[in-house]
Design an enzyme around this catalytic site. Structure first.
Site, PDB file in Angstrom:
ATOM      1  N   ASP A  24      -1.958  -6.002 -13.284  1.00 25.85           N
ATOM      2  CA  ASP A  24      -1.082  -4.855 -13.528  1.00 25.85           C
ATOM      3  C   ASP A  24       0.391  -5.154 -13.255  1.00 25.85           C
ATOM      4  O   ASP A  24       1.262  -4.400 -13.680  1.00 25.85           O
ATOM      5  CB  ASP A  24      -1.542  -3.664 -12.671  1.00 25.85           C
TER       6      ASP A  24
ATOM      7  N   HIS B 124      -6.253   1.414  -8.948  1.00 24.47           N
ATOM      8  CA  HIS B 124      -6.967   0.652  -9.994  1.00 24.47           C
ATOM      9  C   HIS B 124      -6.066   0.575 -11.227  1.00 24.47           C
ATOM     10  O   HIS B 124      -4.934   0.106 -11.121  1.00 24.47           O
ATOM     11  CB  HIS B 124      -8.308   1.355 -10.236  1.00 24.47           C
TER      12      HIS B 124
ATOM     13  N   HIS C 257      -5.860  -7.580  -4.287  1.00 23.35           N
ATOM     14  CA  HIS C 257      -7.093  -7.375  -5.056  1.00 23.35           C
ATOM     15  C   HIS C 257      -8.272  -7.334  -4.103  1.00 23.35           C
ATOM     16  O   HIS C 257      -8.268  -8.008  -3.071  1.00 23.35           O
ATOM     17  CB  HIS C 257      -7.306  -8.494  -6.086  1.00 23.35           C
TER      18      HIS C 257
ATOM     19  N   SER D 250     -13.893   1.225 -12.380  1.00 23.02           N
ATOM     20  CA  SER D 250     -14.173   1.710 -13.746  1.00 23.02           C
ATOM     21  C   SER D 250     -15.513   1.192 -14.259  1.00 23.02           C
ATOM     22  O   SER D 250     -16.325   1.976 -14.784  1.00 23.02           O
ATOM     23  CB  SER D 250     -13.044   1.312 -14.698  1.00 23.02           C
TER      24      SER D 250
ATOM     25  N   ARG E 150      -5.271 -13.231 -15.321  1.00 21.33           N
ATOM     26  CA  ARG E 150      -4.819 -12.259 -16.334  1.00 21.33           C
ATOM     27  C   ARG E 150      -3.308 -12.054 -16.215  1.00 21.33           C
ATOM     28  O   ARG E 150      -2.610 -11.817 -17.189  1.00 21.33           O
ATOM     29  CB  ARG E 150      -5.568 -10.928 -16.169  1.00 21.33           C
TER      30      ARG E 150
HETATM   31  N1  CMX Z   1       0.800  -3.596  -0.703  1.00 20.23           N
HETATM   32  C1  CMX Z   1       0.711  -3.156   0.563  1.00 20.23           C
HETATM   33  N2  CMX Z   1      -0.402  -3.164   1.291  1.00 20.23           N
HETATM   34  C2  CMX Z   1      -1.504  -3.684   0.702  1.00 20.23           C
HETATM   35  C3  CMX Z   1      -1.467  -4.211  -0.600  1.00 20.23           C
HETATM   36  C4  CMX Z   1      -0.278  -4.123  -1.322  1.00 20.23           C
HETATM   37  N3  CMX Z   1      -0.170  -4.539  -2.590  1.00 20.23           N
HETATM   38  N4  CMX Z   1      -2.714  -4.659  -0.885  1.00 20.23           N
HETATM   39  C5  CMX Z   1      -3.479  -4.425   0.198  1.00 20.23           C
HETATM   40  N5  CMX Z   1      -2.745  -3.832   1.154  1.00 20.23           N
HETATM   41  C6  CMX Z   1      -3.215  -3.311   2.432  1.00 20.23           C
HETATM   42  C7  CMX Z   1      -4.266  -2.236   2.153  1.00 20.23           C
HETATM   43  O1  CMX Z   1      -3.655  -0.987   1.811  1.00 20.23           O
HETATM   44  C8  CMX Z   1      -5.019  -2.209   3.455  1.00 20.23           C
HETATM   45  O2  CMX Z   1      -4.267  -1.481   4.384  1.00 20.23           O
HETATM   46  P1  CMX Z   1      -4.984  -0.441   5.401  1.00 20.23           P
HETATM   47  O3  CMX Z   1      -5.943  -1.277   6.195  1.00 20.23           O
HETATM   48  O4  CMX Z   1      -3.856   0.123   6.166  1.00 20.23           O
HETATM   49  O5  CMX Z   1      -5.675   0.560   4.513  1.00 20.23           O
HETATM   50  C9  CMX Z   1      -4.997  -3.676   3.859  1.00 20.23           C
HETATM   51  O6  CMX Z   1      -3.902  -4.295   3.150  1.00 20.23           O
HETATM   52  C10 CMX Z   1      -6.264  -4.422   3.522  1.00 20.23           C
HETATM   53  O7  CMX Z   1      -6.532  -4.247   2.136  1.00 20.23           O
HETATM   54  P2  CMX Z   1      -7.337  -5.362   1.325  1.00 20.23           P
HETATM   55  O8  CMX Z   1      -8.686  -5.490   1.936  1.00 20.23           O
HETATM   56  O9  CMX Z   1      -6.511  -6.575   1.150  1.00 20.23           O
HETATM   57  O10 CMX Z   1      -7.410  -4.692  -0.124  1.00 20.23           O
HETATM   58  P3  CMX Z   1      -8.489  -3.641  -0.667  1.00 20.23           P
HETATM   59  O11 CMX Z   1      -9.661  -4.406  -1.174  1.00 20.23           O
HETATM   60  O12 CMX Z   1      -8.740  -2.557   0.298  1.00 20.23           O
HETATM   61  O13 CMX Z   1      -7.683  -2.998  -1.884  1.00 20.23           O
HETATM   62  C11 CMX Z   1      -6.240  -3.008  -3.741  1.00 20.23           C
HETATM   63  C12 CMX Z   1      -7.400  -3.719  -3.052  1.00 20.23           C
HETATM   64  C13 CMX Z   1      -6.049  -3.610  -5.123  1.00 20.23           C
HETATM   65  C14 CMX Z   1      -6.572  -1.534  -3.905  1.00 20.23           C
HETATM   66  C15 CMX Z   1      -4.949  -3.193  -2.876  1.00 20.23           C
HETATM   67  O14 CMX Z   1      -4.617  -4.554  -2.833  1.00 20.23           O
HETATM   68  C16 CMX Z   1      -3.788  -2.379  -3.398  1.00 20.23           C
HETATM   69  O15 CMX Z   1      -3.655  -1.200  -3.035  1.00 20.23           O
HETATM   70  N6  CMX Z   1      -2.896  -3.002  -4.272  1.00 20.23           N
HETATM   71  C17 CMX Z   1      -1.829  -2.255  -4.894  1.00 20.23           C
HETATM   72  C18 CMX Z   1      -2.377  -1.426  -6.065  1.00 20.23           C
HETATM   73  C19 CMX Z   1      -2.795  -2.300  -7.220  1.00 20.23           C
HETATM   74  O16 CMX Z   1      -2.093  -3.193  -7.642  1.00 20.23           O
HETATM   75  N7  CMX Z   1      -3.973  -2.013  -7.807  1.00 20.23           N
HETATM   76  C20 CMX Z   1      -4.463  -2.681  -9.007  1.00 20.23           C
HETATM   77  C21 CMX Z   1      -5.595  -3.680  -8.758  1.00 20.23           C
HETATM   78  C22 CMX Z   1      -6.099  -4.279 -10.046  1.00 20.23           C
HETATM   79  C23 CMX Z   1      -6.788  -3.232 -10.854  1.00 20.23           C
HETATM   80  O17 CMX Z   1      -7.880  -2.779 -10.448  1.00 20.23           O
HETATM   81  O18 CMX Z   1      -6.259  -2.800 -11.890  1.00 20.23           O
END
Ligand code: CMX
Length: 435
Positions: A372, A270, A317, A240, A326
């Protein structure tokens, strides 16, 4: 000129030479190396943005203008009789880097108050939208509909000097931010309360007035203040903030930039994760018939979700490598005000079981909860049960930080943002050592 704008002008005159010196004398100094993994992998960790509004340390979490969340909550002037500081005080800090006096906070309040009336045509636009529009779509559309009132656009056509751009962005930002509580509350009441709109009270602060227009009693006013503060900024690389910054770098005005910011926030990876957390938790609750699961039962739900190929919303994250402060700030609020809430108990149980499972799976770089994971619980407890609305609350907060960043980006003369792309074949050549 308003007290805040005058203060900002003084700060800009101090800061400009620092940026100019860095560019002129140290422009060729190397900051970072970039790998193929980073290029394909969403530019993770590439140090390529600058902001002084907030800094995110992977282990400590966010600092706003150098202050941690507990410091912000402690040091900023509180609203009389309340536990939380006002959003006005916090915005002053974000924009100037200084803790305001009570008089300076009052001046921001007056400035917001003078600009807060949402034009009637915005409501006509929102009423004309399909009833099943997502609140984030309505929020972004409401903001876009006001774009015609941009002061920057008018000044640009008149030939405003580059060094003065920030002033027009400041005016647009103040005009927009002042309207967000009313706009957000209107969307809520239109969509979920049969259009029964509640008038604001000019005496109330930003958060207090939002709570009043939502129609929810205390401590929802303090919750609103806490939410808007916590969600305001998370340095510049998140979707964002970066979207808002990028769009404004083309000199698109603040209405375009903030509506774009919101559409980025509306993704489930996000800001929409707060909605997803509640949806997912209710699925768990339904299948448990409302009872609190045992740790083993909860572990099974988590495993089932992962096995079905979904992420656990509210965990992980891209930058943080510990529990999000937070999350902790909201957890402390829950422990104080709603320790017996069944959804809070679910969330707390998740805190116990999810990190261990994500660690064992070995994929997620950060197994800990983010902002979140907690935010929907508090809203639900105080009667905002329509979880599609939660990301609007995130968006009102995020606009405070992104507007601050954009005003400063114009003040420091940051140019159009334009990274370079390569083709896959070029990357293969780099990989083979040919280039
Ligand atoms: N549950 C399951 N798998 C997860 C996970 C979770 N909560 N968090 C990361 N992973 C997985 C990723 O999907 C990724 O898998 P692939 O390689 O198969 O694609 C792997 O672990 C590596 O990811 P990462 O490098 O640890 O995380 P990213 O930087 O790519 O993504 C985020 C970060 C937040 C998108 C991810 O942790 C996620 O999808 N979390 C759940 C959604 C969420 O809570 N989002 C809100 C974040 C805060 C915000 O911006 O508001």
């Amino acid at each position: 000129m308003s007290i805040l704008k005058q203060k900002l002008r003084e700060k800009i005159l101090i800061e400009r030479p620092r940026t100019e010196k860095l560019l002129k004398e140290y422009g060729n100094v190397k900051v970072d190396d970039v790998t193929i993994g980073q290029i394909i992998g969403g530019m993770r960790d590439i140090k390529s943005l600058v902001t002084d509004i907030s800094y995110l340390d992977p282990f400590e979490g966010i600092r706003f203008r150098g202050f941690t969340i507990p410091e912000v909550l402690e040091k900023l002037p509180k609203v009389a009789g309340k536990d939380m500081p006002s959003v006005e005080a916090f915005f002053y800090l974000l924009l100037t880097g200084d803790i305001p006096t009570a008089a300076e906070v009052d001046a921001v309040h007056v400035e917001f108050n003078n600009r807060k009336e949402v034009p009637k045509y915005v409501y006509d636009v929102l009423r004309a939208m399909p009833k099943d529009s997502h609140p984030m779509t309505m929020f972004a559309t409401g903001i876009m509909s006001m774009q015609k009132d941009s002061i920057f656009v008018k000044e640009y056509h008149k030939g405003i000097k580059k060094g003065d751009y920030w002033e027009a962005y400041y005016e647009d930002s103040m005009n927009l931010l002042a309207k967000l509580p009313e706009l957000g509350a209107f969307i809520y009441r239109l969509k979920y309360r049969n259009g029964d709109v509640i008038a604001g009270d000019p005496k109330l602060d930003f958060g207090g007035n939002f709570a009043k227009m939502m129609g929810i009693d205390k401590p929802y006013d303090d919750i609103a203040r806490l939410y808007f503060i916590l969600h305001s900024d998370h340095e510049s690389g998140n979707v964002s903030a970066h979207t808002g910054h990028l769009v404004a770098s083309a000199l698109s005005d603040i209405y375009y930039a903030i509506s774009a910011m919101l559409t980025g926030l509306a993704g489930p990876l996000h800001g929409l994760a707060n909605e997803e957390v509640l949806r997912w938790l209710h699925g768990v609750m339904d299948s448990m018939g409302g009872k609190i699961p045992t740790e083993d039962e909860m572990k099974k739900f988590v495993m089932d979700t992962l096995d079905s190929g979904k992420v656990i919303p509210g965990f992980g994250h891209a930058v943080l490598r510990k529990t999000d402060p937070r999350y902790t700030a909201q957890r402390e609020f829950c422990l104080k005000y709603l320790p017996e809430d069944p959804i809070f108990k679910y969330v707390d149980l998740l805190y116990k079981v999810v990190p261990e499972i994500l660690l064992a799976k070995g994929k997620a770089k950060n197994p800990w909860p983010n902002v979140d994971a907690q935010s929907g619980v508090i809203q639900w407890h105080y009667g905002v049960k329509e979880y599609e609305f939660y990301t609007v609350l995130f968006g009102i907060g995020r606009a405070l930080g992104v507007c601050s960043n954009i005003i400063w980006a114009r003040a420091l003369g940051y140019p159009l943002e334009r990274p370079k792309s390569l083709t896959t074949a070029m990357l293969e050549e780099v990989a083979a050592g040919k280039k």
